[in-house]
Design an enzyme around this catalytic site. Structure first.
Site, mmCIF file in Angstrom:
data_model
loop_
_atom_site.group_PDB
_atom_site.id
_atom_site.type_symbol
_atom_site.label_atom_id
_atom_site.label_comp_id
_atom_site.label_asym_id
_atom_site.label_seq_id
_atom_site.Cartn_x
_atom_site.Cartn_y
_atom_site.Cartn_z
ATOM 1 C CD GLU A 55 -0.262 -1.615 2.996
ATOM 2 O OE1 GLU A 55 -0.768 -1.941 4.081
ATOM 3 O OE2 GLU A 55 0.352 -2.428 2.261
ATOM 4 C CB CYS A 87 0.477 0.383 6.141
ATOM 5 S SG CYS A 87 1.994 -0.423 5.566
ATOM 6 C CB SER A 171 16.689 -41.785 -6.838
ATOM 7 O OG SER A 171 17.675 -40.866 -6.414
ATOM 8 C CB THR A 199 18.134 -37.650 1.192
ATOM 9 O OG1 THR A 199 16.852 -38.286 1.316
ATOM 10 C CG2 THR A 199 18.174 -36.859 -0.102
ATOM 11 C CG LEU A 207 19.451 -30.598 -0.899
ATOM 12 C CD1 LEU A 207 19.402 -30.796 0.613
ATOM 13 C CD2 LEU A 207 18.237 -31.242 -1.567
ATOM 14 N NE ARG A 210 21.436 -27.471 -9.892
ATOM 15 C CZ ARG A 210 21.118 -28.150 -8.777
ATOM 16 N NH1 ARG A 210 21.317 -27.588 -7.583
ATOM 17 N NH2 ARG A 210 20.597 -29.360 -8.834
#
Length: 377
Positions: A55, A87, A171, A199, A207, A210
């Site tokens: 605003e 605001c 994977s 993992t 992680l 990109r």
């Protein structure tokens, strides 16, 4: 020429607010449109935390033309000092005659007080136009300020028979390139991405974000590693990008391993544990304390399972590839959830289905048959 309606202007405000996605945390996304005598005289949105709110941007563009105008805004204007001044004061000074607000701000320091302040200043205020759309837009902010915990998106990439890897653990890649690009866009929108130790050991992922068409924002990389066993040469620790890595360990973790992780560049966060296992809800509370408002959970099976068992997942994003992998169950996407009957299954609501190259993207909000909390990781 067809005259614009209040709903038309509010849709414009919502579209403006969307431009701040992924950049305003821990603040909400806010867009504003100022209209005088049927003419749009000011537009604005909140670009990032610390910058002017939507605003204020719109008021600056409108200048003197804001006097006796109508302000359309997707969220109640703030009335407290935070990173920026209230605001409502600027709106009042500008001489705005009417304000149309999509939804009340659930943040306790605002929560209707901003609307009351405007009304006390003689400004006509209408509340609730396109409220559902406004609430969905800021679902992350709403969850965070109401619970103190981040909004949790669980992302799966799996085969048609529910496998996230082949028998060898391989994977790369179950899903197509376009689907993987969508995941990078998700990372660009969240504060943190979270995976488990397995993992990191199996995939050694970066992680990071990109994107081919613009510079993405790297989320904080959160690794759940109760016993502090991830390799110190993992890419999440040794890459040269600007992404931060937090490793969450149990308080009983080996001090030597913890020191090695810190020496490798990780910020190590120790939480209470039971034999190296940490409650998933405790992880979320700690992330919330650190102003992480949303987190993308990317793997693996154990983390997926405990996030669901603890009833912590808000939204599921599943990329399903048209391939069959088979196997003995070690690489199922999800483990035991305690579901004995189909009626107790975790059901998605507000489901959307989209084709992404040859894959299928299924998105929905997770509903739970029971409310009790459980689960550790």
């Amino acid at each position: 020429m067809v005259a614009m309606t209040d709903a038309d202007y509010m849709l414009m405000a919502l579209e403006l607010a969307e431009r701040g996605r992924g950049r305003t945390s821990p603040n909400p996304m806010v867009g504003a449109v100022i209209v005088r005598d049927g003419e749009i005289v000011g537009r604005g949105y909140h670009a990032r935390a610390g910058d002017d709110h939507g605003e204020i941007v719109a008021l600056k563009e409108a200048g003197e033309r804001a006097r006796d105008a109508t302000l359309y805004i997707n969220l109640e204007p703030c009335c407290h000092y935070g990173r920026t001044p209230p605001c409502v004061d600027a709106i009042t000074r500008a001489g705005v005659k009417r304000a149309v607000v999509a939804m009340v701000d659930p943040f306790e320091k605002v929560a209707g007080k901003g609307i009351d302040t405007l009304r006390q200043a003689g400004i006509e205020v209408d509340v609730g136009l396109l409220e559902e759309k406004a609430r969905r837009l800021n679902e992350v902010f709403v969850k965070y300020v109401m619970t103190g915990k981040p909004f949790v998106i669980l992302k799966m990439a799996m085969s048609l028979d529910g496998r996230i890897a082949a028998g060898s653990g391989d994977s790369k890649w179950i899903t197509c390139e376009e689907a993987r690009l969508r995941v990078h866009r998700l990372r660009d929108e969240v504060d943190a991405v979270l995976v488990g130790r397995a993992t990191v050991e199996q995939d050694d992922p970066l992680l990071t974000t990109r994107l081919p068409d613009r510079e993405g924002k790297n989320p904080i990389r959160v690794i759940l590693d109760g016993k502090a066993r991830i390799p110190v040469n993992a890419r999440v620790l040794r890459d040269e990008c600007e992404a931060s890595t937090w490793v969450i360990v149990g308080e009983s973790a080996d001090p030597a391993r913890v020191r090695a992780l810190r020496d490798a560049g990780a910020e190590v966060v120790a939480l209470p544990d039971e034999l190296g296992r940490i409650e998933f809800d405790a992880v979320l509370r700690e992330l919330g304390r650190r102003e992480v408002t949303n987190v993308l959970v990317e793997g693996g099976k154990e983390v997926f399972t405990e996030a669901l068992r603890s009833r912590s997942v808000d939204k599921l994003v599943a990329f399903v590839a048209p391939v069959l992998v088979g196997g003995d169950g070690r690489f199922n996407a999800v483990g035991e959830l305690g579901v004995e009957r189909i009626s107790d299954a975790f059901k998605l609501r507000d489901v959307t289905v989209e084709r992404v190259c040859d894959d299928v993207l299924i998105e929905g909000y997770v509903g739970y048959a029971h409310e009790e909390k459980a689960g550790v990781c």
